[in-house]
Scaffold this active site. Sequence first.
Site, PDB file in Angstrom:
ATOM      1  N   ARG A   1       0.899  -1.227  -0.115  1.00 29.96           N
ATOM      2  CA  ARG A   1       0.061   0.006   0.017  1.00 29.96           C
ATOM      3  C   ARG A   1       0.752   1.355   0.152  1.00 29.96           C
ATOM      4  O   ARG A   1       0.503   2.171  -0.533  1.00 29.96           O
ATOM      5  CB  ARG A   1      -0.739   0.075   1.306  1.00 29.96           C
ATOM      6  CG  ARG A   1      -2.546  -0.265   0.836  1.00 29.96           C
ATOM      7  CD  ARG A   1      -3.292  -0.039   2.077  1.00 29.96           C
ATOM      8  NE  ARG A   1      -3.048  -1.385   2.860  1.00 29.96           N
ATOM      9  CZ  ARG A   1      -3.737  -1.998   3.571  1.00 29.96           C
ATOM     10  NH1 ARG A   1      -5.122  -1.468   3.830  1.00 29.96           N
ATOM     11  NH2 ARG A   1      -3.501  -2.871   4.453  1.00 29.96           N
TER      12      ARG A   1
ATOM     13  N   ARG B   1       7.144   2.762   3.344  1.00 30.36           N
ATOM     14  CA  ARG B   1       7.238   2.588   4.547  1.00 30.36           C
ATOM     15  C   ARG B   1       8.674   1.657   4.753  1.00 30.36           C
ATOM     16  O   ARG B   1       8.950   0.837   3.887  1.00 30.36           O
ATOM     17  CB  ARG B   1       6.057   1.600   4.888  1.00 30.36           C
ATOM     18  CG  ARG B   1       5.452   1.622   6.241  1.00 30.36           C
ATOM     19  CD  ARG B   1       4.335   0.970   6.259  1.00 30.36           C
ATOM     20  NE  ARG B   1       4.424  -0.307   7.231  1.00 30.36           N
ATOM     21  CZ  ARG B   1       3.630  -1.256   7.410  1.00 30.36           C
ATOM     22  NH1 ARG B   1       2.471  -1.083   6.505  1.00 30.36           N
ATOM     23  NH2 ARG B   1       3.966  -2.053   7.985  1.00 30.36           N
TER      24      ARG B   1
ATOM     25  N   GLY C   1       0.831  -8.765  20.719  1.00 29.86           N
ATOM     26  CA  GLY C   1       0.805  -9.004  19.220  1.00 29.86           C
ATOM     27  C   GLY C   1       0.037 -10.378  18.867  1.00 29.86           C
ATOM     28  O   GLY C   1       0.263 -10.781  17.596  1.00 29.86           O
TER      29      GLY C   1
ATOM     30  N   LYS D   1     -11.500 -22.038   8.391  1.00 27.73           N
ATOM     31  CA  LYS D   1     -10.501 -23.058   8.184  1.00 27.73           C
ATOM     32  C   LYS D   1     -11.203 -24.586   8.049  1.00 27.73           C
ATOM     33  O   LYS D   1     -10.777 -25.489   6.998  1.00 27.73           O
ATOM     34  CB  LYS D   1      -9.372 -23.054   8.986  1.00 27.73           C
ATOM     35  CG  LYS D   1      -8.402 -21.809   9.062  1.00 27.73           C
ATOM     36  CD  LYS D   1      -7.837 -21.591  10.265  1.00 27.73           C
ATOM     37  CE  LYS D   1      -6.899 -20.344  10.269  1.00 27.73           C
ATOM     38  NZ  LYS D   1      -6.210 -20.103  11.592  1.00 27.73           N
TER      39      LYS D   1
END
Lengths: 439, 439
Positions: B47, B51, B189, B207
């Site tokens: 995107r 970065r 995280g 899944k």
Amino acid sequence: MSEPAIRLAILGLGTVASGVVRILNGPNSPVSCRAGRSFEIRHVAVRDTSRPREVEVPVNSLTTDWLAAVSDPEVDVVLELMGGTTIAREAVLAAIATGKHVITANKALLAEHGNEVFAAARKAEVCVAYEAAVAGGIPIIAAVGRSMTGNRIVSIEAILNGTSNFILSEMLGKHRQYEDVLAEAQALGYAEADPAMDVDGTDAAQKLILLTQLALGKKVELKDFPRQGIDTLELADMLYAEELGYRVKLLAVARVVGQQLEMHVEPTLLRRERAIAQTDGALNIVELEGDAVGHLVMAGAGAGQMPTASAVVSDLVDVAIGRAQQTFPQLNLWQDDSGLTVMSADQIQRRYFLRFNVEDRPRVIAEVADILGRNQISLASIIQHEAPEVDASENGGVPIVPLVIMTHRTTEGSIRAAEASLAQLSTVRAPHVRMAVAD
Amino acid sequence: MSEPAIRLAILGLGTVASGVVRILNGPNSPVSCRAGRSFEIRHVAVRDTSRPREVEVPVNSLTTDWLAAVSDPEVDVVLELMGGTTIAREAVLAAIATGKHVITANKALLAEHGNEVFAAARKAEVCVAYEAAVAGGIPIIAAVGRSMTGNRIVSIEAILNGTSNFILSEMLGKHRQYEDVLAEAQALGYAEADPAMDVDGTDAAQKLILLTQLALGKKVELKDFPRQGIDTLELADMLYAEELGYRVKLLAVARVVGQQLEMHVEPTLLRRERAIAQTDGALNIVELEGDAVGHLVMAGAGAGQMPTASAVVSDLVDVAIGRAQQTFPQLNLWQDDSGLTVMSADQIQRRYFLRFNVEDRPRVIAEVADILGRNQISLASIIQHEAPEVDASENGGVPIVPLVIMTHRTTEGSIRAAEASLAQLSTVRAPHVRMAVAD
């Protein structure tokens, strides 16, 4: 399904071969559909064509002439399910020489003659598929050879012999002695009439050799690494291990340590919490460690008719689709470019379980601990239970008691040196017991 | 290595994509060797090209123009690692339309738009490989799609969401409440900033849809089967389950029962001895049952950068060798010839764990048991502990106590009917808790 049928020669019609025929003959078998082709059994080579069989094979397919069967130019694939390393070797080499793909469940053949067989196949541009040779129904060859291609595999820990594991589970679960359980396992058909290769660790070691070659690119011989079976194991030591929080399993290990390959097959103490310690009965389990994927565990039936047949059929579908022919040349079976050397037994580092039969006299523990200490072996724990009442007529009235010691991490060389000194002590009775402890 | 390099377009450069680049860039990476070809990263669509990135990609490969990247005729394989179901769908379809093989880790895309994507790929004669979309580093797609071809798969039981399993393990291990652990998991995280899809069961259900399609040949939609997450689970009920010998896991189940497919994703009580019950933290586990192989268990890291990248790279090597192109057309992804219909929730049969908050008065247990009995539900066990001292100002001085009931096998329809009647009792306070119990 416009493709022509795959024509098979099957060598042997014992347990596993009958299972394969059963799957192929099954009503609405999904196999042909998945393979995109049908299968036609051309020849089934057996020792005695008149013996009654548990499955139906095509009329006139039974033969005693294995050489004609594998050499028939109308055969595409040979399934070697006869076992052994003499005729099986000749038959596989003859099949390869006449351009047939080979599927085998024969770990002994590949562990002993793998290099010869693989090289011949590579030269003839055919493939040798052997999913059924290691851990029965567990697709470990596929996992290592195809699914872990993004990894460097650094460790294999496995239970690879279902017979041994069944015997150990029964001994512990029912507090029975080895000989007793073995006799029952033979009566039930779990153990062969001659169970030597199973219970002395040879079978597990052969499977470990195949896994190690595929996973680490290193071909190792049986003579190159320590191997011990369960055939000398005593229930008492399994119970001491339990008391310490461990379970005894016949563990097969191959582990990269720097530029060395640590490899052994031995009764080993594992912490009871580990999945591998909780694998009971005839099951197999393989724990792999790859540098990307981390730990991967696969468990299932390590032997038995249908699980092993399932593995053979997966190879057969792979050949039918053409996948096996692409996979085989890419496997790590050609050269030893691993840079690894096999670690000598003396250098192996780990903890140990030791059990000595000692006289119940003052200073015996101190003497034993002193000898261990002088060999740089420090003790993690000791068990010595109170001596039972003793018959004064034996051993001059001195009770003989078991002294169980768990060491901290040390080398096998240090342990052996200490054992030599301990053998000199008049208060320690031979033989003693030594088992490895897994981390 | 005379074959030309495989040229890649990678969509996304987040956690998993960076892991893939890390493996391909690794010093002496074994990957090219195993693939027989090298890999060249042509385009990396992101995107924001400015970065900072945790891995190095070739100069000028970064682009925001994903359409140009996937359409480049010099690209052989597109790795869709961007996630989502809008641009990812367009990009994958564009890649297929221009003749690229696609590798994706995107379970949401395939669960929602799999039929469209698979059909397009089949028509264009390219393949879609998705090992990384289910159970991270565990090669379950390969096991089901390639290794179990000799089997009819009859059952799948699995833990497929690592975030939920991590939260449950922490709740039980440290006696913490759901919200508390979730906040920590987000800080560490492990959980996404928006963890809804993980904790409400959607991710595990997606899944399971992919596994079921591959293993049973049946495409099921999210709306067709019961799904419940861990987000309403209370520690108290996990502890009652422990008291009864069970552990609560977010269990995904697909099971053939006659001509019906029983399928659900729910917090479920499992006997503590089972391997699946002992699978803790962010691990995933899949237990399959095939008619030939019996039970097969695979466990490992279900998520995380390198395990998922390991799965992507295994697909990449498969494409490089040509295996994936042979495998894909043979998979059970084309038509529903399973003959299975999805069982309605009311017909599902099993045992249940129920917890009601009841007034601690005479006859309450009798009333509850009577209503259950009238709905053909018999009780296996009941826990009601002594009521704590109560503040007489609350609830008119009547203590409210938990009444925990384990039923024998019954249908979900019976349970729901009983629940409706129980809601009428003035002595039973809403809401109550209902969890399934695995056999």
